[in-house]
Design a protein around this motif. Structure first.
Motif, short mmCIF file in Angstrom:
data_model
loop_
_atom_site.label_atom_id
_atom_site.label_comp_id
_atom_site.label_asym_id
_atom_site.label_seq_id
_atom_site.Cartn_x
_atom_site.Cartn_y
_atom_site.Cartn_z
N LEU A 125 0.83 -1.20 0.00
CA LEU A 125 0.00 0.00 0.00
C LEU A 125 0.87 1.25 0.00
N LEU A 219 -9.12 -9.55 -13.07
CA LEU A 219 -8.81 -9.51 -11.64
C LEU A 219 -8.93 -10.87 -10.95
N ILE A 223 -5.83 -12.77 -9.07
CA ILE A 223 -5.88 -13.23 -7.67
C ILE A 223 -5.49 -14.70 -7.60
N THR A 238 0.95 -9.17 -13.36
CA THR A 238 0.10 -7.99 -13.19
C THR A 238 0.57 -6.85 -14.09
N THR A 276 -5.61 0.76 -9.98
CA THR A 276 -6.25 0.31 -8.73
C THR A 276 -6.39 -1.20 -8.71
N MET A 277 -6.75 -1.78 -9.86
CA MET A 277 -6.87 -3.24 -9.95
C MET A 277 -5.52 -3.90 -9.72
N ILE A 279 -3.05 -3.26 -7.78
CA ILE A 279 -2.55 -3.39 -6.41
C ILE A 279 -3.17 -4.58 -5.70
N CYS A 280 -4.35 -5.02 -6.15
CA CYS A 280 -5.06 -6.10 -5.45
C CYS A 280 -4.30 -7.43 -5.49
N PRO A 281 -3.88 -7.94 -6.66
CA PRO A 281 -3.13 -9.20 -6.65
C PRO A 281 -1.80 -9.09 -5.92
N MET A 283 -1.25 -7.22 -3.24
CA MET A 283 -1.60 -7.33 -1.83
C MET A 283 -1.89 -8.77 -1.44
N VAL A 284 -2.63 -9.49 -2.28
CA VAL A 284 -2.94 -10.88 -1.99
C VAL A 284 -1.65 -11.71 -1.95
N SER A 287 0.38 -11.06 1.12
CA SER A 287 -0.33 -11.62 2.27
C SER A 287 -0.15 -13.13 2.34
#
Length: 482
Positions: A125, A219, A223, A238, A276-277, A279-281, A283-284, A287
């Protein structure tokens, strides 16, 4: 075969000229790529240079020097001097590139100085935020410089410049920070490529269906990639997906405008949506990496005794389940060891002394056993050794070696010398075809019985079943001479 240390590296500490040449070449290469994708004179459809160079300067801390930044800036100016007629406007436009590069690199380096791991779930982030700040500053300088050579007014140029810098930064910087050479740690199967296949199909669906919502089609597949693949692979996929989508949208292959022509606000929105899309994978993926690291640490804590750094009871059983070399041993020997009068040590000198003594005791056993066998703390002051031997006699000799090593190496605590002794019971048998855990349990029960005999006989001794060789020797000694 070349060793890893001999592999080529573009940048090296204390190699100023080499580093400067590498920065110059990288800047020129990616400036060329961006220039070939220009929509208008000053603005590129996809500008990879700033994200790449920001990642390079952030990744290699020894490159964060004013003269290296100057080399990159000079390379940009020289490229424009040869390929454009912008004149003094080039100074401002390329200064905007340097604003993005320096801002992102400085903020990431600040994280490193504060001992934040990069990348991590929170730092992903942060990178998103850093690219946002850098893009806002870069767009301000770039739009001011572009007004002179473009017919658009300041605010449309600012929006275009910001959306392009932000989207490419979010796509490229994580990729640059995590990039590693691929390793083949396991055999590749067909199902390993299923997430990539789903990603390709989702992009094709975006082209076929169209509309603004089609940009989010990849997306779920991304993921899936984040769950199945490593962080560097996820960042790379990505980046490729986002870059392809931006190019397809700009060329109206993905038709987000449906019945209306593609406009600047639509391109602005598309770029921000893709960023914006993206950053999601990431972050996953970070994590998942954090969870896997935690599971590994928990597993290590379960398999190893924290105090003595040898196997725990459960860890020993787990090691036996996966041990294959013991299956080919002629004999398997199990020893059970107990420190003599350990309770009195705790009572007289305290538990801290007892803990230090346990750690030293385990280390001495491990030194004698080496890599040939397994050492475990079974509980309290009781330890076990599992080792393949040629025969039962060799197992007993090793037990005696351990006993003498403990007896002859005193332990020092607060300038006091404490002498330790150990009682040992052992048992040996053919490993055979039974599971090692079953063989171990059988031998362990017998070793426990002989440990009790050692204690009853006065401690500081080894007790074991008599070997056939010993029986033969005793028989020959007791038989009358002819």
């Amino acid at each position: 075969m070349r060793s890893p240390s001999s592999s080529f590296k573009l940048f090296l500490p204390d190699h100023s000229w080499r580093n400067a040449a590498g920065i110059f070449l990288l800047t020129t290469l990616f400036y060329f790529v961006g220039a070939e994708l220009r929509l208008v004179e000053a603005l590129s459809l996809f500008w990879p240079l700033n994200g790449v160079m920001a990642g390079v300067f952030a990744r290699y801390s020894y490159l964060n020097r004013l003269h290296y930044y100057a080399v990159s800036y000079v390379a940009m100016l020289l490229y424009d001097a040869v390929t454009t007629t912008w004149g003094m406007a080039s100074v401002v436009i390329n200064l905007s590139n340097m604003v993005f590069i320096v801002t992102v690199a400085s903020l990431v380096m600040r994280d490193k100085r504060l001992n934040h791991q990069t990348p991590g779930p929170i730092n992903a982030l942060r990178i998103f935020t850093y690219c946002l700040i850098a893009a806002l500053l870069c767009a301000l300088v770039g739009a001011l410089g572009s007004v002179r050579i473009d017919s658009q007014t300041f605010w449309p140029l600012y929006a275009d410049w910001f959306s392009e810098q932000f989207s490419t930064g979010v796509l490229i910087v994580p990729c640059m920070l995590t990039a590693t050479l691929p390793r083949m740690d396991r055999a590749v199967r067909g199902d390993h490529f299923l997430p990539i296949g789903a990603l390709i199909v989702s992009v094709m669906a975006s082209v076929a269906i169209g509309g603004a919502g089609s940009l989010a089609f990849p997306l779920p597949a991304l993921i899936w990639c984040a769950v199945r693949y490593s962080l560097p692979a996820t960042c790379l996929l990505t980046f490729i997906t986002g870059g392809v989508e931006i190019i397809l949208v700009a060329n109206s292959i993905i038709n987000i405008a449906v019945e209306a022509p593609l406009s600047t606000p639509m391109m602005f929105s598309a770029r921000l949506g893709i960023a914006t899309m993206a950053i999601c994978p990431v972050m996953v993926s970070v994590s998942v990496a954090a969870i896997n690291s935690l599971i590994h640490q928990v597993s290590l804590r379960a398999d190893y005794d924290f105090l003595t750094r040898v196997y725990s009871r459960s860890g020993l059983y787990e090691a036996l389940r996966h041990e294959t070399s013991f299956l080919h041993a002629r004999t398997l020997t199990v020893m059970l060891l107990d420190i003599d009068y350990f309770k009195s040590i705790n009572d007289n000198y305290g538990h801290e002394c007892g803990d230090r003594m346990l750690a030293a005791f385990a280390g001495k056993i491990q030194d004698v056993v080496g890599e040939a066998g397994l050492v475990a703390r079974m509980g309290g002051e009781e330890f076990a050794v599992v080792i393949p031997t040629l025969n039962a006699r060799q197992g007993r000799e090793l037990a005696e070696q351990i006993r003498r090593a403990i007896e002859l190496h005193p332990f020092t605590w607060h300038q006091k010398t404490l002498f330790l002794t150990v009682s040992i019971g052992l048992s040996s048998a053919k490993a055979g075809f039974s599971p090692l855990t079953e063989v171990f349990n059988t031998l362990m029960a017998e070793a426990d019985d002989y440990l009790y005999r050692s204690k009853k006989a006065g401690r500081n001794r080894v007790s074991a079943p008599e070997t056939p060789e010993e029986n033969v020797a005793e028989s020959s000694q007791s038989s009358p001479s002819m």
